[in-house]
Every structure is written in structure tokens, then in C-alpha cells.
Design a protein around this motif. Sequence first.
Motif, mmCIF file in Angstrom:
data_model
loop_
_atom_site.group_PDB
_atom_site.id
_atom_site.type_symbol
_atom_site.label_atom_id
_atom_site.label_comp_id
_atom_site.label_asym_id
_atom_site.label_seq_id
_atom_site.Cartn_x
_atom_site.Cartn_y
_atom_site.Cartn_z
ATOM 1 N N PHE A 183 0.833 -1.207 0.000
ATOM 2 C CA PHE A 183 0.000 0.000 0.000
ATOM 3 C C PHE A 183 0.868 1.257 0.000
ATOM 4 O O PHE A 183 0.670 2.171 -0.811
ATOM 5 C CB PHE A 183 -0.923 -0.006 1.218
ATOM 6 C CG PHE A 183 -1.804 1.212 1.333
ATOM 7 C CD1 PHE A 183 -3.119 1.171 0.910
ATOM 8 C CD2 PHE A 183 -1.323 2.405 1.872
ATOM 9 C CE1 PHE A 183 -3.939 2.294 1.013
ATOM 10 C CE2 PHE A 183 -2.124 3.530 1.975
ATOM 11 C CZ PHE A 183 -3.437 3.472 1.539
ATOM 12 N N LEU A 184 1.825 1.321 0.917
ATOM 13 C CA LEU A 184 2.663 2.516 1.027
ATOM 14 C C LEU A 184 3.535 2.696 -0.212
ATOM 15 O O LEU A 184 3.730 3.824 -0.689
ATOM 16 C CB LEU A 184 3.529 2.435 2.283
ATOM 17 C CG LEU A 184 2.768 2.424 3.617
ATOM 18 C CD1 LEU A 184 3.741 2.254 4.778
ATOM 19 C CD2 LEU A 184 1.941 3.693 3.799
ATOM 20 N N ASP A 185 4.046 1.598 -0.735
ATOM 21 C CA ASP A 185 4.861 1.660 -1.947
ATOM 22 C C ASP A 185 4.052 2.234 -3.106
ATOM 23 O O ASP A 185 4.509 3.139 -3.822
ATOM 24 C CB ASP A 185 5.367 0.259 -2.281
ATOM 25 C CG ASP A 185 6.200 0.218 -3.559
ATOM 26 O OD1 ASP A 185 6.904 1.207 -3.848
ATOM 27 O OD2 ASP A 185 6.135 -0.796 -4.277
ATOM 28 N N GLN A 186 2.843 1.745 -3.282
ATOM 29 C CA GLN A 186 2.016 2.190 -4.401
ATOM 30 C C GLN A 186 1.474 3.604 -4.205
ATOM 31 O O GLN A 186 0.983 4.215 -5.155
ATOM 32 C CB GLN A 186 0.878 1.195 -4.630
ATOM 33 C CG GLN A 186 1.378 -0.161 -5.124
ATOM 34 C CD GLN A 186 0.257 -1.130 -5.463
ATOM 35 O OE1 GLN A 186 -0.888 -0.740 -5.650
ATOM 36 N NE2 GLN A 186 0.590 -2.411 -5.538
ATOM 37 N N HIS A 187 1.573 4.116 -2.992
ATOM 38 C CA HIS A 187 1.169 5.501 -2.748
ATOM 39 C C HIS A 187 2.362 6.456 -2.739
ATOM 40 O O HIS A 187 2.211 7.626 -2.373
ATOM 41 C CB HIS A 187 0.385 5.611 -1.442
ATOM 42 C CG HIS A 187 -1.054 5.204 -1.591
ATOM 43 N ND1 HIS A 187 -1.470 3.889 -1.520
ATOM 44 C CD2 HIS A 187 -2.177 5.932 -1.836
ATOM 45 C CE1 HIS A 187 -2.772 3.829 -1.696
ATOM 46 N NE2 HIS A 187 -3.226 5.049 -1.896
ATOM 47 N N GLY A 188 3.539 5.957 -3.124
ATOM 48 C CA GLY A 188 4.651 6.868 -3.367
ATOM 49 C C GLY A 188 5.709 6.979 -2.299
ATOM 50 O O GLY A 188 6.428 7.986 -2.249
ATOM 51 N N TRP A 189 5.844 5.963 -1.431
ATOM 52 C CA TRP A 189 6.892 6.030 -0.410
ATOM 53 C C TRP A 189 8.254 6.231 -1.066
ATOM 54 O O TRP A 189 8.604 5.532 -2.021
ATOM 55 C CB TRP A 189 6.908 4.757 0.433
ATOM 56 C CG TRP A 189 7.893 4.839 1.568
ATOM 57 C CD1 TRP A 189 9.212 4.494 1.539
ATOM 58 C CD2 TRP A 189 7.636 5.330 2.887
ATOM 59 N NE1 TRP A 189 9.800 4.735 2.759
ATOM 60 C CE2 TRP A 189 8.860 5.248 3.606
ATOM 61 C CE3 TRP A 189 6.502 5.826 3.536
ATOM 62 C CZ2 TRP A 189 8.964 5.646 4.940
ATOM 63 C CZ3 TRP A 189 6.611 6.218 4.863
ATOM 64 C CH2 TRP A 189 7.823 6.124 5.551
ATOM 65 N N VAL A 190 9.022 7.192 -0.552
ATOM 66 C CA VAL A 190 10.342 7.503 -1.099
ATOM 67 C C VAL A 190 11.396 6.751 -0.292
ATOM 68 O O VAL A 190 11.659 7.085 0.874
ATOM 69 C CB VAL A 190 10.623 9.022 -1.052
ATOM 70 C CG1 VAL A 190 11.996 9.317 -1.670
ATOM 71 C CG2 VAL A 190 9.527 9.797 -1.768
ATOM 72 N N ALA A 191 11.980 5.735 -0.901
ATOM 73 C CA ALA A 191 12.996 4.937 -0.210
ATOM 74 C C ALA A 191 14.191 5.802 0.153
ATOM 75 O O ALA A 191 14.622 6.659 -0.619
ATOM 76 C CB ALA A 191 13.437 3.777 -1.097
ATOM 77 N N GLY A 192 14.711 5.599 1.351
ATOM 78 C CA GLY A 192 15.894 6.324 1.786
ATOM 79 C C GLY A 192 15.614 7.598 2.552
ATOM 80 O O GLY A 192 16.524 8.161 3.169
ATOM 81 N N ARG A 193 14.365 8.074 2.516
ATOM 82 C CA ARG A 193 14.026 9.271 3.285
ATOM 83 C C ARG A 193 13.275 8.883 4.555
ATOM 84 O O ARG A 193 12.560 7.885 4.601
ATOM 85 C CB ARG A 193 13.171 10.242 2.463
ATOM 86 C CG ARG A 193 13.929 10.885 1.314
ATOM 87 C CD ARG A 193 13.388 12.270 1.010
ATOM 88 N NE ARG A 193 13.646 13.225 2.092
ATOM 89 C CZ ARG A 193 13.199 14.481 2.090
ATOM 90 N NH1 ARG A 193 12.467 14.925 1.072
ATOM 91 N NH2 ARG A 193 13.479 15.295 3.094
ATOM 92 N N ASP A 194 13.445 9.694 5.585
ATOM 93 C CA ASP A 194 12.745 9.466 6.840
ATOM 94 C C ASP A 194 11.318 9.992 6.711
ATOM 95 O O ASP A 194 10.915 10.490 5.657
ATOM 96 C CB ASP A 194 13.485 10.189 7.971
ATOM 97 C CG ASP A 194 13.350 9.479 9.310
ATOM 98 O OD1 ASP A 194 12.250 8.983 9.603
ATOM 99 O OD2 ASP A 194 14.343 9.423 10.059
ATOM 100 N N TRP A 195 10.543 9.906 7.792
ATOM 101 C CA TRP A 195 9.187 10.475 7.789
ATOM 102 C C TRP A 195 9.182 11.901 8.325
ATOM 103 O O TRP A 195 8.341 12.709 7.949
ATOM 104 C CB TRP A 195 8.239 9.616 8.630
ATOM 105 C CG TRP A 195 8.580 9.615 10.099
ATOM 106 C CD1 TRP A 195 9.391 8.730 10.750
ATOM 107 C CD2 TRP A 195 8.160 10.569 11.083
ATOM 108 N NE1 TRP A 195 9.507 9.069 12.083
ATOM 109 C CE2 TRP A 195 8.752 10.196 12.317
ATOM 110 C CE3 TRP A 195 7.338 11.703 11.059
ATOM 111 C CZ2 TRP A 195 8.560 10.908 13.501
ATOM 112 C CZ3 TRP A 195 7.140 12.418 12.239
ATOM 113 C CH2 TRP A 195 7.739 12.019 13.443
ATOM 114 N N GLY A 196 10.127 12.216 9.263
ATOM 115 C CA GLY A 196 10.152 13.558 9.826
ATOM 116 C C GLY A 196 10.972 13.625 11.101
ATOM 117 O O GLY A 196 11.518 12.615 11.579
ATOM 118 N N PHE A 197 11.049 14.843 11.673
ATOM 119 C CA PHE A 197 11.887 15.105 12.842
ATOM 120 C C PHE A 197 11.178 16.100 13.754
ATOM 121 O O PHE A 197 10.623 17.101 13.282
ATOM 122 C CB PHE A 197 13.231 15.711 12.411
ATOM 123 C CG PHE A 197 13.928 14.940 11.326
ATOM 124 C CD1 PHE A 197 14.805 13.910 11.632
ATOM 125 C CD2 PHE A 197 13.688 15.235 9.982
ATOM 126 C CE1 PHE A 197 15.437 13.195 10.626
ATOM 127 C CE2 PHE A 197 14.316 14.530 8.975
ATOM 128 C CZ PHE A 197 15.195 13.499 9.301
#
Length: 423
Positions: free
Chosen positions: A244-258
Motif C-alpha cells: 500500500f505505502l509503496d504504491q502511494h509513493g513512499w520515497v525509499a531512503g528518506r525518513d518520515w520527519g523530525f
Amino acid sequence: MKLSETDTDLLIRFLVLSLFLLIGTLAASALDRAAVETEYQKWLEQEIWPRAKSEGVSRQIFDQAFEGVRLNWELPDLVPPGTEAGTPKIQRQAEFGSPGKYFARNTVDGATSVGRAMAKRHAVTLAEVERRTGVPGRIILAIWGRESAYGRVKIPHDAFEVLGTKGFISTRAEYFSEELIAALRIAQAGHVSPGSMRSSWAGALGQPQFMPSNFLAHAADGDGDGRADIWNSEADTIASIGNFLDQHGWVAGRDWGFEVTVPVTVSCSLEGPDQGQTIHKWEALGIKRASGRPFPEGEQDGEGFLLMPAGRYGPAFIVTPNFYVLKNYNMSDLYALFVGHVGDRIQFGVGDFQANWEKIGGLFRSDVATIQKALVAQGHDVGGVDGLPGYKTRRSIGLWQESNNITPTCFPNDALRPLLAEK
């Protein structure tokens, strides 16, 4: 005081009349519901069955799905015939309530401790899904934990009862009608029998709590048995969330936030996914990580967005595009924040947020809607008058406060209503 015979007679007549009126009201209500139930059965037969048949659903599956199913009048957001939809006074869904309550100690600790155990149990599957999709295992685990406590929460409702009721008399009837057809397609394909398809009060299915259309689009086989079983297979649940997350555009190598500190010189009205800039530029404005550590070098030139879910009354964050991928799973800022935070606790052992959540969020949804209406009347874009303090409402409050020489807090409170009414 002793009543006269005449007074006693009048009192008895009044009580009898009141009783008849009460019985009449209850009977009328029962008759009304019976009439609506009759119309519901007609709707299933005349509207839903032809649509289901055109999607390849057999009559046998259709009849099994609706055997004994009636309208569930206890579900939220229903709009029976003859009534009008309005803003609910009370917010039932935790994702849109008081920010601090969403991060209750037992909820966070439970999701973290069980998540660590699941990380060990499913290390091979999680690594394979991360290799294939780029989605970190800790994020998948945090979603699984939030949605169904890693499959431990009992799913209470008959999916066809929920989706049928909401498809017929809810505020989003067409949406739920489509989901009802999708659920019938799932049963027709043999993924689960109609009588075993359990759901949440909103119609979400299985351990990852997919809506039926999301199951059809994103459910995946994680254990190699050729089936996508999100009800009983933990490996399939993990694979499906990652897919699901992959098909919605998850960017590999980046975090979610800080988590960050935001100086008073930076307006809280700069929040939102439409006001992004590189993390390096945010840093130049004086925003720093709350931990005191520098932003990772690989994140410096990536786009970041200011997130202040409680305005100036709680923690602040610089989030990446992956945060908004998480919001595709659930549109709440708090949900996506919970997932990212618990994921970090599972893998990295981080502690609580540095800043505290102040005690806010005591307004009813109808109160927030009143504030939103006043802001809209003055030309602000609040993202819809729905009684939910999303980022557009929060920053509109901040902009209004700044224009009226009030220290911006970017969050609704009871003091705002009379002030807005005066303008």
C-alpha cells in the motif's frame, strides 16, 4: 397539600394523555424504522444487486452476504430519510480529537513493546518487504500495531451490515456503496466467506484494516501460499501494508520527519504540505531538531514541511513527503505522527517527544465548525467547515490572529469564538 377530587381527576387525565403521547411517539419511531428497513431491502435488490451482478458477483454470494442483515442504527454519521446531515457535536474518532490523548502512555508503550517482539518474529518477511518496496519494517509494524494491535483486537461488526447501512443512509452514501460492491467482489473471489467478513464500524477489514477497495488494489501474498489473507496471515498483513505505502509513493531512503523547535520569529501559519521548502532553508530560519542533533546530511536538500498539530500548544515537526504517504492510510496528522514516532521507538529506542502536549482540544466539533464559519466569512480557506482542526484551519487561525495583533497560536480555543464574532 391535599388535592381535590377534581384536581386528582385532571392529574390522572394529564398523565394518561402523556402516556398515550409517549407510546404514540415510540410507535411512530418504530413504524418509521420499519418503513426505512423496507426501503433498504428494496434498495439492496433494485440498486445493489444489479451493480454487483455486473461486477461478476453470483446470486448465491449476494444472498449469503445479506442473509439476516438489517440496518444498524447504532452506527455514526447516519442520515435517515427526512433528516439532514449536520456537524456532529461530539468527535468519536480518536484521530481527530485532543492531540495529547492520542499519545496515551499505555497505547504508545503497548504498540512499541509488541512491535519489537514482532520485529524479531518476522525479521525475514520485513526485510524482504523493505527490499522490494523501500518501506522500513518499523513503519509497517507501527501501522499494524495502530490498526489492530498486531491482530489482537477483535473486529466486531458484520462488514455487509456496516457497508450496507452506510451505503443506504450515511453522509457518504455513494462512497460506501462502492465499498459494498468491492466487499462482494472479495467474497466472490473466495478470499473470505461472506459470513466471516468482519469489519470496523467504518467497514475496514482484517489486521491492516483495509477498506474493501484497498484490499482489491493492494492486498499482497507475503507467505507464498498464493493467497492474500489479511485476516489470518501475519506475513500477508505485513506485505499488504508495505505494498500500500509503496504504491502511494513512499520515497525509499528518506525518513518520515523530525521533531523540531520553532522560534517565535517563524510563524505557525507556515504549516502545510503546500508550503514546503528544503530542510536546509528551514534550518536557516532558525528551526532546529529538538534532540540537538543536526539534520541528516542526506535530508538537507530534500523537501520538508512544517507540521504543528497542536499549534503552539505542543510539539512541532519538519516532515518529509513520506509523512503524507502515511496520511493516505489515514488522513489524520496525528495518525501519521503516531506511526512515525512508534516506528522510531521500535527500531531506535527513542523516548517521548521533547515538547509536551498542553491540555487542549476540549471544544465540540460544532464549536470548531462555528470558528471555521467565521473564518470563511472573512475570506480564509479552512479546508471545509467540518469541525475538524486540520492544517488549513490551524494556519487560518494563525493568520487571523496575526492580522489582529494577537500572538498566533494556530489552534482553536473557546476564546476565539467571541473575538471572531466581533470582527
